[in-house]
Design a protein around this motif. Structure first.
Motif, PDB file in Angstrom:
ATOM      1  N   LEU A  71       0.830  -1.208   0.000  1.00 32.17           N
ATOM      2  CA  LEU A  71       0.000   0.000   0.000  1.00 32.17           C
ATOM      3  C   LEU A  71       0.861   1.253   0.000  1.00 32.17           C
ATOM      4  CD1 LEU A  71      -2.885   1.102   0.070  1.00 32.17           C
ATOM      5  CD2 LEU A  71      -2.781   1.016   2.579  1.00 32.17           C
ATOM      6  N   ALA A  72       1.997   1.213   0.678  1.00 30.37           N
ATOM      7  CA  ALA A  72       2.886   2.377   0.709  1.00 30.37           C
ATOM      8  C   ALA A  72       3.386   2.701  -0.699  1.00 30.37           C
ATOM      9  CB  ALA A  72       4.067   2.116   1.648  1.00 30.37           C
ATOM     10  N   THR A  73       3.629   1.669  -1.504  1.00 27.11           N
ATOM     11  CA  THR A  73       4.065   1.884  -2.887  1.00 27.11           C
ATOM     12  C   THR A  73       2.978   2.579  -3.699  1.00 27.11           C
ATOM     13  OG1 THR A  73       5.433  -0.115  -2.780  1.00 27.11           O
ATOM     14  CG2 THR A  73       4.943   0.755  -4.976  1.00 27.11           C
ATOM     15  N   VAL A  74       1.735   2.158  -3.483  1.00 29.99           N
ATOM     16  CA  VAL A  74       0.610   2.784  -4.168  1.00 29.99           C
ATOM     17  C   VAL A  74       0.534   4.269  -3.827  1.00 29.99           C
ATOM     18  CG1 VAL A  74      -1.905   2.823  -4.410  1.00 29.99           C
ATOM     19  CG2 VAL A  74      -0.714   0.632  -4.229  1.00 29.99           C
ATOM     20  N   ALA A  75       0.629   4.585  -2.538  1.00 31.76           N
ATOM     21  CA  ALA A  75       0.559   5.974  -2.094  1.00 31.76           C
ATOM     22  C   ALA A  75       1.728   6.785  -2.642  1.00 31.76           C
ATOM     23  CB  ALA A  75       0.557   6.026  -0.567  1.00 31.76           C
ATOM     24  N   GLU A  80       3.857  10.854  -6.426  1.00 34.14           N
ATOM     25  CA  GLU A  80       4.831  11.263  -7.442  1.00 34.14           C
ATOM     26  C   GLU A  80       4.138  11.703  -8.723  1.00 34.14           C
ATOM     27  OE1 GLU A  80       7.309   7.850  -7.825  1.00 34.14           O
ATOM     28  OE2 GLU A  80       8.486   8.272  -5.997  1.00 34.14           O
ATOM     29  N   LYS A  81       3.060  10.987  -9.080  1.00 36.00           N
ATOM     30  CA  LYS A  81       2.333  11.345 -10.296  1.00 36.00           C
ATOM     31  C   LYS A  81       1.684  12.717 -10.160  1.00 36.00           C
ATOM     32  CE  LYS A  81      -0.297   8.239 -12.253  1.00 36.00           C
ATOM     33  NZ  LYS A  81      -1.458   7.347 -12.506  1.00 36.00           N
ATOM     34  N   MET A  82       1.065  12.978  -9.020  1.00 37.76           N
ATOM     35  CA  MET A  82       0.415  14.274  -8.818  1.00 37.76           C
ATOM     36  C   MET A  82       1.429  15.422  -8.849  1.00 37.76           C
ATOM     37  SD  MET A  82      -2.821  13.832  -8.717  1.00 37.76           S
ATOM     38  CE  MET A  82      -2.446  12.586  -9.982  1.00 37.76           C
ATOM     39  N   ILE A  83       2.623  15.196  -8.285  1.00 37.73           N
ATOM     40  CA  ILE A  83       3.668  16.214  -8.333  1.00 37.73           C
ATOM     41  C   ILE A  83       4.131  16.412  -9.773  1.00 37.73           C
ATOM     42  CG2 ILE A  83       6.059  16.729  -7.663  1.00 37.73           C
ATOM     43  CD1 ILE A  83       5.469  15.280  -5.015  1.00 37.73           C
ATOM     44  N   PRO A  87       3.199  20.660 -12.272  1.00 35.16           N
ATOM     45  CA  PRO A  87       4.409  21.490 -12.150  1.00 35.16           C
ATOM     46  C   PRO A  87       4.098  22.950 -11.830  1.00 35.16           C
ATOM     47  CG  PRO A  87       3.940  21.024 -14.450  1.00 35.16           C
ATOM     48  CD  PRO A  87       3.031  20.146 -13.634  1.00 35.16           C
ATOM     49  N   HIS A  88       2.879  23.406 -12.211  1.00 36.65           N
ATOM     50  CA  HIS A  88       2.502  24.791 -11.920  1.00 36.65           C
ATOM     51  C   HIS A  88       2.342  25.022 -10.429  1.00 36.65           C
ATOM     52  CE1 HIS A  88      -1.072  22.332 -12.378  1.00 36.65           C
ATOM     53  NE2 HIS A  88      -1.745  23.194 -11.625  1.00 36.65           N
ATOM     54  N   VAL A  89       2.097  23.930  -9.665  1.00 31.90           N
ATOM     55  CA  VAL A  89       2.016  24.047  -8.208  1.00 31.90           C
ATOM     56  C   VAL A  89       3.413  23.948  -7.601  1.00 31.90           C
ATOM     57  CG1 VAL A  89       1.135  22.984  -6.099  1.00 31.90           C
ATOM     58  CG2 VAL A  89      -0.314  23.110  -8.132  1.00 31.90           C
ATOM     59  N   THR A  90       4.204  23.002  -8.117  1.00 32.69           N
ATOM     60  CA  THR A  90       5.535  22.769  -7.574  1.00 32.69           C
ATOM     61  C   THR A  90       6.515  23.883  -7.943  1.00 32.69           C
ATOM     62  OG1 THR A  90       5.148  20.390  -7.780  1.00 32.69           O
ATOM     63  CG2 THR A  90       7.425  21.096  -7.418  1.00 32.69           C
ATOM     64  N   PHE A  91       6.454  24.319  -9.218  1.00 28.37           N
ATOM     65  CA  PHE A  91       7.434  25.284  -9.712  1.00 28.37           C
ATOM     66  C   PHE A  91       6.858  26.666 -10.010  1.00 28.37           C
ATOM     67  CE2 PHE A  91       8.696  20.994 -11.132  1.00 28.37           C
ATOM     68  CZ  PHE A  91       9.862  20.869 -10.380  1.00 28.37           C
ATOM     69  N   GLY A  92       5.548  26.838  -9.847  1.00 29.66           N
ATOM     70  CA  GLY A  92       4.936  28.131 -10.091  1.00 29.66           C
ATOM     71  C   GLY A  92       4.197  28.176 -11.412  1.00 29.66           C
TER      72      GLY A  92
END
Length: 285
Positions: A71-75, A80-83, A87-92
């Motif tokens: 389950l930890a791998t799934v999370a 990672e996919k959402m990040i 990119p507009h959230v992570t890098f502006g």
């Protein structure tokens, strides 16, 4: 879940389950979540979400037992996919260039959506344009598909559309993917004309009485309707659910009218039932 699956002290039913045997429950639970949302039953909503979450936990437990992942791998992977896809959230917001905005103008979203997407990457408040975000998401998904292709996996505009999806949703997604690479009518009138064309072809096979051909042509009619819904920025499943709800409401109205007079539906003529149906329909207007 590990306790339920324990080979010595677990539940006999849970011990026997496999990925395949419990897979249908995920679909069932997802629809029950949708039903709770549609009915705005906020008391049942968390319970239904829990049932859906259980399916994720269950599948992860089976995979862990097989030494595949946990389950930890799934999370971690979904995080990672959402990040990666935000990119507009992570890098502006500046990462959303004009080319991304243009990519968000997918055929079928309508002129208003297109004008919004092309009006610039930022709104008056300085935030990233919401209209540009679907284009960014799809661009990143396309990059992921190309990476998969480089690793020897199948690449194509329709790759990744699960065959197990409900047919109307699958049809809408296939039509959307095809439109993304230019396989679409330039105007919505062309899609409407295609619906009529498919109905005409079905009528020919209906007159011929060939059931196999009728099924094939009726499938084309349904696909063209799903494509039309997609072009109008509508969910074909939602359209059909609305129609089912409307039919159910009116049918029950007919039953209620007959019950008031001590009559049963089976004893009425089609003409009588149609007349009562129209009366019920008029009361809704």
């Amino acid at each position: 879940m590990a306790r339920l699956r324990d080979p010595h002290e677990g539940c006999p039913w849970d011990q026997q389950q496999t990925h395949e045997t419990i897979a249908p429950y995920a679909i069932e639970e997802a629809y029950e979540v949708l039903d709770a949302i549609t009915r705005k039953d906020w008391q049942a909503f968390p319970d239904e979400l829990g049932d859906l979450l259980l399916q994720v936990v269950y599948q992860a437990q089976l995979a862990q037992e097989a030494g595949q992942f946990d389950l930890a791998t799934v999370a971690r992977m979904v995080t990672e996919k959402m990040i990666r896809r935000h990119p507009h959230v992570t890098f502006g917001p500046d990462v959303l260039g004009d080319d991304v905005a243009e990519k968000s103008v997918v055929e079928g979203q309508g002129d208003t959506h297109a004008q919004t997407a092309l009006s610039g990457k930022e709104t008056e408040t300085g935030e990233a344009s919401i209209a540009a975000l679907p284009g960014q998401w799809e661009k990143l998904k396309e990059q992921e598909r190309r990476t998969s292709a480089a690793q020897g996996k199948r690449l194509g505009a329709l790759a990744g559309v699960p065959p197990q999806l409900p047919a109307l949703i699958r049809a809408s997604k296939i039509a959307s993917r095809a439109a993304r690479v230019g396989f679409d009518w330039p105007e919505v009138e062309g899609v409407v004309a295609k619906v009529h064309e498919e109905m005409d072809e079905f009528s020919v096979e209906l007159a011929a009485g060939d059931k196999a051909r009728m099924q094939d042509e009726l499938g084309d009619v349904l696909f063209s309707l799903a494509s039309l819904a997609r072009r109008l920025d509508m969910d074909p499943e939602a359209c059909l659910r609305q129609a089912c709800d409307k039919f159910t409401r009116r049918f029950e109205g007919v039953e209620a009218r007959l019950a008031e007079d001590g009559l049963s539906m089976q004893d009425q003529t089609v003409e009588t039932l149609d007349a009562i149906w129209n009366e019920v329909k008029r009361t809704e207007a």
